[in-house]
Motif scaffolding. Structure first.
Motif, PDB file in Angstrom:
ATOM      1  N   GLY A  39       0.802  -1.215   0.000  1.00  0.00           N
ATOM      2  CA  GLY A  39       0.000   0.000   0.000  1.00  0.00           C
ATOM      3  C   GLY A  39       0.831   1.260   0.000  1.00  0.00           C
ATOM      4  O   GLY A  39       0.307   2.357   0.187  1.00  0.00           O
ATOM      5  N   ASP A  47      -1.756   3.264   2.317  1.00  0.00           N
ATOM      6  CA  ASP A  47      -3.205   3.163   2.227  1.00  0.00           C
ATOM      7  C   ASP A  47      -3.546   1.772   2.742  1.00  0.00           C
ATOM      8  O   ASP A  47      -3.320   0.777   2.063  1.00  0.00           O
ATOM      9  N   GLU A  48      -4.076   1.678   3.973  1.00  0.00           N
ATOM     10  CA  GLU A  48      -4.257   0.382   4.622  1.00  0.00           C
ATOM     11  C   GLU A  48      -5.262  -0.502   3.895  1.00  0.00           C
ATOM     12  O   GLU A  48      -5.092  -1.720   3.830  1.00  0.00           O
ATOM     13  N   VAL A  67      -6.044  -0.464   0.607  1.00  0.00           N
ATOM     14  CA  VAL A  67      -5.417  -0.938  -0.629  1.00  0.00           C
ATOM     15  C   VAL A  67      -4.332  -1.958  -0.301  1.00  0.00           C
ATOM     16  O   VAL A  67      -4.202  -2.987  -0.973  1.00  0.00           O
TER      17      VAL A  67
END
Length: 552
Positions: A348, A368-369, A371
Motif C-alpha cells: 500500500g 493506504d491500509e 489498498v
C-alpha cells in the motif's frame, strides 16, 4: 527422538513443495506472562498452525544470547536462552510438532557470534596473532598509531563495520570486523577450527531431531582476500548485491562451506534440509546456492521485492523457475518476514522505503491500509498457486499491518540506535500476535505485558475474531492452503494463458486456473467454478487488486 512425521511431509523431498511458517519466538506466544514469547507458548499454539494447513515451521533464534539483536547475537549455539525456556522445553515442542505432522527448521547464525560468546571473550583477553583471535577477524588499524579502521566498510546497521578494542594495559589495540552491530563480531571462516565448531553445532541439533536449518546471512561468511575497500552504490540494498563483486557478500568461498554442511546433513538421511537467507542478485547467481550438493532452498528475495504489477510479476516468476530449475532446485516464494515491512502495508506504499529503513511516524510515505490489505490478499493467492515452496511469516494469515506508531522509547532494533533514529528498522513487523480479542495482551500471554506495545486495533485482527468468518483473511489462507494441497500445486507446472488486459495475469497449474488482476479496473472472469478468491467476484467480473482460483 522417535516422533512420527505426518501428512505430505512424510516424503523425503517434502521441502520441494512445502509451505513453511516462520515463528518469531519473541512475538508468537507467551506462556509465562513475562511479555516475551517462549517455547512453551509455541508448543501451546502449534495446533493452530496444523489447522492452518502449513507443512513446517521455522523458528527464529532461541539460543543463549544477550538479545542485543533479538537473538541473532548468539552466545551459545547449543543451549536455549532462559528467556525462551530450556532444552527440555525445546524437546517437548519438537515432539509436539512432529505429532501434528509439522517439520521443524531452526535458525543458524554462522556469520557472527555475540560478543558475549566465550570464544570472543577469550579473544579479547589474548594477544594479537593468537589462536583465540584467529577465530574472528581482528586486524591492525591504519594510520601512524593504528587509529584508523583497517578499511572503509560500513555496518548493515549503520556506522563503521569495525570496532577498536582496548589492550589489557589500557592502550588502544586492534580492530575487529562486525558487518552488523558491534556486539556481533564476524567469524573468520578460513579458520578450520571455526568450521569444525559449526559441524558440531549442526550435529547437536540434528541429534535432537530437527528437520533442517535456515542459515542467516547465507551470502556472508567468506570475505575477499585482503579485505579491500568498497563503497556501495547509493541505491544498493544493505543486505544484497548484484553481479558487482562486493568483498563481503556472495564470495565464492561460501560454497565450499555449504557443500561440507550438505554432507553432514546427508548422514542423517535425505529429508534434512538447508534453507539459505541469501540476498543475492541476479537469480541466475543465486541459483549457485542450491546446486545439488549445497543448499536445498534459498529465499527468493527478488520475488519479495517485486511490486504488484503484472509484467514485473510474470518476469520474476519466469526468471525464478528458469534459474532454480537449471540446477534441479525448486523455487521458493515469500512476501514477508521478520526483517521487512509486512506486505499488507508494503503493497500500500508508493514507493516503499529501501530495505531495512522501516516505517515510523516521521516517514515520508504512509500506506493506504485498505489498498495494502487488498493487494496483500491478492498477492498471497497468486503466490500460493505457484509450484515450489512458499514461506509465510507469522501473522500475515491475520492480515496484520506494519505497526508504524511505535514510540521511540519502545523501539529495540539496533539499527534505530546506530543511526540516531534515522532508520526505524524492523520492530514494526515484530509486534506480538493477537490470538483472542478479549484476553489480556490480546491473547499473546496471560498478562498485560508485551515486549513491544500492542496497537489498539489488534483485537480486530485477532485469530478468534476471524475464525469461521467467511471472507476473513484467516479463512482465505485456510482455503488456499487446503486447495493447494488438494490439487498438489506445489508439484505442478504453470502454463501462461493469454490475457487481453496487460494488468491481468492468467496461468494454469494442473486443474486450477489462476487470474490475478493487478490493475484498478475490473476484468472478465474466465469460464469455470470459482473455488477461492482474495475478494468478492460479482457479475462475471474480477475487481482490481484481486486474485481468483477456478476449476473446471
Amino acid at each position: 527422538m522417535n516422533s512420527t512425521i505426518g501428512r505430505a511431509t512424510q516424503r523425503d523431498d517434502w521441502w520441494r513443495t512445502a509451505v513453511i511458517y516462520q515463528v518469531y519466538p519473541r512475538s508468537f506466544a507467551d506462556a509465562d506472562g513475562d511479555g516475551v514469547g517462549d517455547l512453551p507458548g509455541i508448543t501451546h499454539r502449534l495446533p493452530a498452525l496444523a489447522d492452518l494447513g502449513v507443512d513446517a515451521v521455522w523458528l527464529s533464534p532461541f539460543f543463549t544470547s544477550p538479545q542485543a539483536d533479538a537473538g541473532y547475537d548468539v552466545a551459545d549455539y547449543c543451549d536455549v536462552d532462559p528467556l525462551f525456556g530450556t532444552l527440555a522445553d525445546f524437546d517437548v515442542m519438537l515432539d509436539r510438532a512432529h505429532e501434528l505432522g509439522l517439520r521443524v527448521i531452526i535458525d543458524l547464525v554462522p556469520n557472527h557470534s555475540s560478543s558475549a560468546h566465550a570464544w570472543f571473550q577469550a579473544a579479547l583477553d589474548a594477544a594479537p596473532g593468537s589462536p583465540e583471535r584467529a577465530r574472528y577477524i581482528f586486524r591492525d588499524g591504519k594510520g601512524a598509531h593504528g587509529e584508523l579502521p583497517p578499511n572503509n566498510w560500513e555496518s548493515v546497521f549503520g556506522g563503521l563495520a569495525w570496532t577498536r578494542v582496548t589492550a589489557p594495559d589500557g592502550t588502544p589495540g586492534q580492530w575487529y570486523l562486525h558487518l552488523f552491530d558491534s556486539s556481533q563480531p564476524d567469524f573468520d571462516w578460513t579458520n578450520p577450527e571455526v568450521r569444525e565448531y559449526f559441524r558440531g553445532v549442526l550435529r547437536f541439533w540434528l541429534d535432537r531431531g530437527v528437520d533442517g536449518f535456515r542459515v542467516d546471512v547465507a551470502h556472508g561468511m567468506a570475505k575477499a582476500e585482503g579485505l579491500p575497500d568498497y563503497t556501495p552504490p547509493a541505491d544498493a540494498g544493505s543486505m544484497g548485491g548484484d553481479e558487482t563483486d562486493v568483498p563481503y557478500w556472495a564470495q565464492d568461498g561460501v560454497h565450499e562451506i555449504y557443500r561440507d554442511w550438505h554432507e553432514v546433513l546427508a548422514a542423517y538421511g535425505p529429508d534434512r534440509i538447508l534453507a539459505g537467507e541469501a540476498w543475492v542478485e541476479p537469480l541466475a547467481k543465486l541459483a549457485n546456492w542450491v546446486r545439488p550438493d549445497e543448499m536445498h532452498q534459498t529465499f527468493n528475495f527478488s520475488y519479495l521485492e517485486t511490486p504488484w504489477k503484472a509484467e514485473r510479476l510474470k518476469k520474476v516468476v519466469d526468471d525464478s523457475l528458469a534459474a532454480f530449475g537449471s540446477v534441479g532446485a525448486p523455487s521458493t516464494w515469500v512476501l514477508s518476514n521478520h526483517d521487512v515491512i509486512r506486505h499488507a502495508t508494503r503493497l500500500g506504499l508508493t514507493p516503499p522505503p529501501p530495505q531495512g529503513q522501516g516505517l515510523g511516524p516521521k516517514s515520508e510515505s504512509h500506506p493506504d491500509e485498505v489498498v495494502g490489505l487488498r493487494r496483500a490478499r491478492a498477492a498471497t493467492a497468486f503466490m500460493l498457486a505457484l509450484p515450489g515452496s512458499s514461506y509465510l511469516y507469522q501473522g500475515e494469515e491475520l492480515g496484520l499491518p506494519e505497526v508504524i506508531d511505535l514510540p521511540d522509547a519502545a523501539r529495540q532494533d539496533p539499527s534505530f540506535f546506530r543511526t540516531g533514529g534515522e532508520t526505524y528498522g524492523r520492530d514494526g513487523c515484530r509486534v506480538p500476535l493477537p490470538w483472542e480479542a478479549d484476553a489480556p495482551s490480546t491473547g499473546f500471554g496471560p498478562g498485560e505485558a508485551s515486549w513491544l506495545p500492542l496497537p489498539d486495533s489488534w483485537p480486530d485482527y485477532a485469530r478468534d475474531t476471524q475464525a469461521g468468518v467467511p471472507g476473513s483473511t484467516l479463512e482465505l489462507y485456510r482455503t488456499l492452503l487446503a486447495l493447494r494441497q488438494q490439487h498438489e500445486l506445489g508439484a505442478g507446472e504453470i502454463e501462461w494463458l493469454a490475457s487481453d488486459d496487460p494488468a491481468v495475469l492468467i496461468f494454469r497449474n494442473g486443474a486450477v486456473t489462476v487470474v490475478a488482476n493487478t490493475g484498478a479496473g475490473t476484468a472478465p472472469l474466465p469460464a469455470g467454478t470459482v473455488v477461492a478468491g482474495s475478494g468478492p467476484v460479482a457479475s462475471g467480473r474480477i475487481p482490481g487488486d484481486t486474485t481468483v482460483w477456478l476449476v473446471g
